[in-house]
Scaffold this motif. Structure first.
Motif, PDB file in Angstrom:
ATOM      1  N   GLU A 241       0.849  -1.186   0.000  1.00 26.39           N
ATOM      2  CA  GLU A 241       0.000   0.000   0.000  1.00 26.39           C
ATOM      3  C   GLU A 241       0.893   1.247   0.000  1.00 26.39           C
ATOM      4  OE1 GLU A 241      -3.151  -0.535  -0.184  1.00 26.39           O
ATOM      5  OE2 GLU A 241      -3.251  -2.651   0.402  1.00 26.39           O
TER       6      GLU A 241
ATOM      7  N   TYR B 163       0.754   5.453   0.113  1.00 25.64           N
ATOM      8  CA  TYR B 163      -0.119   6.578   0.417  1.00 25.64           C
ATOM      9  C   TYR B 163       0.596   7.892   0.089  1.00 25.64           C
ATOM     10  CZ  TYR B 163      -2.708   3.120   3.158  1.00 25.64           C
ATOM     11  OH  TYR B 163      -3.423   2.011   3.556  1.00 25.64           O
TER      12      TYR B 163
ATOM     13  N   GLN C 255      -4.778   2.721  10.220  1.00 24.87           N
ATOM     14  CA  GLN C 255      -4.732   2.343   8.816  1.00 24.87           C
ATOM     15  C   GLN C 255      -6.015   2.737   8.088  1.00 24.87           C
ATOM     16  OE1 GLN C 255      -3.569  -1.702   8.063  1.00 24.87           O
ATOM     17  NE2 GLN C 255      -3.892  -1.558   5.853  1.00 24.87           N
ATOM     18  N   GLN C 256      -7.149   2.594   8.760  1.00 27.19           N
ATOM     19  CA  GLN C 256      -8.403   2.992   8.144  1.00 27.19           C
ATOM     20  C   GLN C 256      -8.441   4.494   7.923  1.00 27.19           C
ATOM     21  OE1 GLN C 256     -10.822   0.711   7.137  1.00 27.19           O
ATOM     22  NE2 GLN C 256     -11.575   2.522   6.035  1.00 27.19           N
TER      23      GLN C 256
ATOM     24  N   GLU D 289      -6.589   5.218   4.759  1.00 31.47           N
ATOM     25  CA  GLU D 289      -7.355   4.839   3.572  1.00 31.47           C
ATOM     26  C   GLU D 289      -8.497   5.825   3.300  1.00 31.47           C
ATOM     27  OE1 GLU D 289      -8.662   0.871   4.168  1.00 31.47           O
ATOM     28  OE2 GLU D 289      -6.639   0.010   4.144  1.00 31.47           O
ATOM     29  N   ASP D 290      -9.089   6.362   4.365  1.00 34.72           N
ATOM     30  CA  ASP D 290     -10.244   7.239   4.190  1.00 34.72           C
ATOM     31  C   ASP D 290      -9.861   8.657   3.765  1.00 34.72           C
ATOM     32  OD1 ASP D 290     -11.869   5.159   4.912  1.00 34.72           O
ATOM     33  OD2 ASP D 290     -12.107   5.807   7.005  1.00 34.72           O
TER      34      ASP D 290
ATOM     35  N   ASP E 241      -4.833   9.691  -0.864  1.00 35.57           N
ATOM     36  CA  ASP E 241      -4.767   8.900  -2.094  1.00 35.57           C
ATOM     37  C   ASP E 241      -3.927   7.654  -1.854  1.00 35.57           C
ATOM     38  OD1 ASP E 241      -6.263  10.770  -3.433  1.00 35.57           O
ATOM     39  OD2 ASP E 241      -4.537  11.833  -4.274  1.00 35.57           O
ATOM     40  N   GLN E 242      -4.436   6.540  -2.345  1.00 29.75           N
ATOM     41  CA  GLN E 242      -3.811   5.251  -2.056  1.00 29.75           C
ATOM     42  C   GLN E 242      -3.644   4.452  -3.345  1.00 29.75           C
ATOM     43  OE1 GLN E 242      -6.422   2.735   0.142  1.00 29.75           O
ATOM     44  NE2 GLN E 242      -4.994   1.016   0.267  1.00 29.75           N
TER      45      GLN E 242
ATOM     46  N   SER F  54      -2.819   0.528  -4.322  1.00 28.19           N
ATOM     47  CA  SER F  54      -2.634  -0.847  -3.837  1.00 28.19           C
ATOM     48  C   SER F  54      -2.116  -1.704  -4.979  1.00 28.19           C
ATOM     49  CB  SER F  54      -3.953  -1.421  -3.314  1.00 28.19           C
ATOM     50  OG  SER F  54      -4.433  -0.670  -2.227  1.00 28.19           O
TER      51      SER F  54
END
Length: 465
Positions: A286, A288, A304-305, A308-309, A312-313, A315
């Motif tokens: 991942e 970020y 971690q959440q 993600e929220d 920009d990520q 994967s």
């Protein structure tokens, strides 16, 4: 700055009777050893090191109410604190002589490393305070990285005598290792800068963060380290050992007759270890891009959440190579007399602490005085290690058993211990005979002649009277 630091197997690495254990320090030790064969049952060593805090171990032992972290420890935060953990288990292993100048060893090991480098300890200290979020907080981290990695090894060691002259002796060895990965977790960031605004309870930051793991996190039951997890690789160790062998007075026979004795006045050793890597396939990575202003509440329950929220990520599933802790070891040993020795040993890491996807050993140097005999050795080490001040330890070997710590004495005499390590092992040594059959016969004949000469002198003295 003060630190918590330690090293495994301090003192044991210089013992001429450490046998199969010495192959993990220099594979050249397999040949011309003091053993016909040596069988390891199990040897375990562990080290923990951090330059963030030190512990008062005397309070930990003496306090019946238990350990109080606030009262019995001190913290030393900086912009770039570090954490190191090492576990090394030498399993069933053995070595034996193939011929007078050739020997073979087979080893099995379980190894685990944790390197966390350049954490902002000052920031962590601020966040740990009860009223931390009542004030604005500056965020600044650079070259942050960490790698946790565990694997098994099966090694084949071969050693041979390269030169055996009148006063000079040289031997070499190589260990080829097959590796089986158990799993890894890693993260790194070039830089994260920003601040926390207490009035608005917001975080403004810019930077990057990459996180990956070889573990399957889709099922909680599978989110663990497992040996045989699909990754494998190869590695190698190389070593040389030189000995200066003058006539020592108490050793007068030829070298082929004295395999059970140390024959040097001094010796020098050099080895290159853990040259290799482990490759993992289909690793979840991942990445970020940290940018902008977000609410701090988003990170309270699940960090971690929150990433993600809010950011920009990207994967991806990648093939990842994890570098082993490649190391240069050196040693020197001076023989004072038959049983007393003064040694020096050290490690230079060839992996930089800014390199992601790699483990590394810590640089250190030790001076080791010791008493050594066939059945018993007693040694103490005076050491300086990276991230650390002076540490002092001791250990012993008695027949089948070896126990020691590179930091036990300094733990007992200091208020803020900077070391935590221990090692212990059990093995079955099969020592070389002190002398060959030919030498025993020669010594027997010399004793017979000496006895006859004494009797002759006594008879002459009796006649003179």
């Amino acid at each position: 700055m003060q630190h918590l630091s330690a090293q495994s197997y301090s003192g044991l690495e210089l013992d001429n009777f450490s046998g199969i254990n010495s192959l993990t320090f220099n594979p050249a030790n397999v040949v011309d050893s003091r053993f016909r064969a040596d069988i390891n049952i199990a040897t375990v060593g562990s080290t923990i090191t951090t330059d963030y805090f030190g512990i008062n171990l005397s309070n930990l032992i003496d306090n019946p109410d238990g350990f109080d972290f606030d009262e019995d420890s001190q913290t030393f935060p900086s912009q770039a604190n570090n954490l190191y953990l090492n576990l090394d288990v030498l399993g069933p292993s053995f070595m034996f002589n193939l011929a007078p100048k050739h020997a073979l060893g087979i080893t099995t090991r379980v190894r685990a490393f944790m390197n966390v480098n350049r954490i902002n300890g000052s920031l962590y200290e601020t966040l740990s305070e009860d009223d931390a979020f009542d004030n604005d907080i500056n965020i600044d981290m650079e070259n942050l990285n960490g790698t946790i990695h565990a694997w098994t090894e099966a090694g084949l060691t071969y050693g041979m005598v390269l030169y055996d002259g009148k006063n000079h002796f040289l031997k070499g060895g190589i260990t080829l290792k097959y590796l089986q990965g158990a799993g890894a977790v890693f993260f790194n960031s070039d830089r994260i800068q920003g601040n926390y605004d207490a009035a608005g309870d917001t975080i403004t930051a810019n930077g990057d963060l990459t996180y990956g793991q070889t573990l399957d996190d889709t099922n909680d039951e599978n989110d663990e380290f497992k040996f045989g997890s699909g990754s494998s690789g190869f590695a190698a160790d190389f070593g040389l050992m030189y000995e200066y062998r003058p006539n020592l007075g108490d050793i007068k026979m030829d070298s082929t007759s004295l395999k059970g004795h140390n024959q040097y006045r001094f010796k020098l050793g050099l080895s290159l270890q853990d040259m290799g890597k482990l490759s993992y396939e289909n690793v979840n990575v991942e990445e970020y891009v940290i940018s902008g202003t977000v609410s701090a509440d988003d990170f309270e329950e699940d960090f971690q959440q929150g990433l993600e929220d809010n950011y920009d990520q990207t994967s991806t599933v990648q093939n990842v190579d994890l570098q082993l802790p490649t190391t240069l070891r050196y040693m020197a040993d001076y023989r004072i007399n038959r049983n007393l020795y003064l040694g020096l040993s050290g490690v230079l890491s060839l992996n930089d602490d800014t390199s992601p996807l790699s483990n590394r050993r810590l640089n250190y140097m030790s001076i080791v005085p010791r008493y050594e005999s066939r059945l018993f050795s007693l040694y103490t080490n005076l050491s300086v290690m990276e991230y650390s001040d002076f540490i002092w330890g001791a250990g012993f070997r008695f027949c089948l058993l070896t126990v020691g710590s590179g930091s036990i004495i300094s733990n007992l005499i200091t208020d803020d211990s900077r070391a935590a390590d221990v090692y212990a092992g059990v093995k079955i040594p099969i020592l070389q005979s002190r002398y060959s059959k030919e030498t025993k016969q020669l010594r027997k004949e010399e004793r017979r002649k000496a006895k006859a000469e004494r009797q002759k002198r006594k008879a002459i003295e009796k006649m003179d009277k």
